[in-house]
Design an enzyme around this catalytic site. Structure first.
Site, PDB file in Angstrom:
ATOM      1  N   ASP A  68       1.786  -6.173   9.739  1.00  0.00           N
ATOM      2  CA  ASP A  68       1.448  -6.734   8.433  1.00  0.00           C
ATOM      3  C   ASP A  68       2.740  -7.258   7.832  1.00  0.00           C
ATOM      4  OD1 ASP A  68       2.191  -4.446   6.132  1.00  0.00           O
ATOM      5  OD2 ASP A  68       1.589  -3.560   8.048  1.00  0.00           O
ATOM      6  N   GLU A 154      -2.378   1.320  -3.994  1.00  0.00           N
ATOM      7  CA  GLU A 154      -1.393   2.398  -3.969  1.00  0.00           C
ATOM      8  C   GLU A 154      -0.751   2.469  -5.348  1.00  0.00           C
ATOM      9  OE1 GLU A 154       2.209   1.050  -1.595  1.00  0.00           O
ATOM     10  OE2 GLU A 154       0.709  -0.381  -0.875  1.00  0.00           O
TER      11      GLU A 154
END
Length: 268
Positions: A68, A154
């Protein structure tokens, strides 16, 4: 060979159990994991600037690996990355309701040209509504991705503009709304990426019909996220991949190449 046959048998049973009522993460049991012993295992084995001494269950037990990336990785030689064993890429596209990654289009077009399956991810901002953020993502990410897109949730304690920490119920409601909007637009439900503390604090694992991508750089997800089902595992943030400048996140898919092909096509 006995272990390999057992893994195929377990995988087949999982496929039958999944049916076509919606994707369900498979569980790979310790007894069904192939040993990392030559010459039977040829899984990707990338370098790491800060390697972890894995016990028992190594990321290399899983055959399908990917990265990623965001603008911090700079330009990427996707053909070299693919040749090194990269099987997929999740590309940062947006953040909040007004931030777009300046290299998203370059990364997307490069991955496509090299034949690397891709999906895009959105970094969630707790000071904007879910609807506003979903609209922003859709505005910046065209249809045609090979993989489901990703909602990255997050905590953001170091943010200069937003350090809100909504409770679990509110977060799950926002996530649900974001996922629903993107599913209607793109035709496939996004994955949720999250971290250990966020997962524990918000109980986000309760989201229905949702697959998870879990970060765990110092232990297998079975140890770090007890009882959690997962589709992707981010096992390092300091990986070294040919074609990518500097350190990069590396992830593995939870399944065999056969399961990967079916899942990527939306058939599991």
């Amino acid at each position: 060979m006995m272990r390999f046959a057992l893994m195929l048998a377990v995988t087949g049973a999982v496929l039958v159990a999944c049916g076509r009522g919606g994707p369900q993460p498979q569980a790979i049991e310790p007894s069904s994991v192939v040993d990392r012993t030559a010459p039977s295992v040829i899984y990707p084995d990338f370098g790491d600037a800060d390697p972890h001494d894995w016990e028992k269950r190594h990321p290399g037990h899983y055959p399908v690996h990917g990265v990623d990336v965001s603008r911090w990785q700079g330009p990427i030689d996707w053909r070299t990355a693919r040749a090194s064993g990269i099987s997929f890429a999740f590309l940062k596209a947006t953040e909040g309701g007004d931030v777009a990654d300046p290299l998203f289009d370059d990364h997307r077009q490069g991955a496509q040209a090299a034949g690397v399956p891709w999906g895009a991810y959105h970094y969630y901002y707790f000071c904007r509504t879910a609807r506003e953020q979903a609209r922003w993502f859709i505005q910046n990410v065209p249809k045609g991705a090979d993989l489901p897109h990703v909602l990255d949730m997050e905590w953001t304690p170091h943010s200069k503009t937003c350090t809100l920490r909504p409770d679990g119920k509110a977060i799950r409601a926002e996530a649900q709304q974001f996922l629903d909007i993107l599913e209607r637009h793109y035709g496939r439900r996004p994955i949720v990426y999250t971290t250990v503390d966020f997962y524990e604090d918000t109980d986000i694992g309760r989201l229905p019909q949702t697959e998870f991508w879990l970060r765990s750089v110092a232990g297998h997800p079975r140890q770090v996220y007890p009882r959690a089902l997962w589709r992707f595992w981010q096992y390092t943030g300091t990986g070294l991949v040919p074609g990518v400048q500097g350190k990069v996140d590396i992830n593995t898919f939870n399944g065999t190449p056969e399961i990967w092909a079916q899942w990527k096509a939306g058939n599991t």
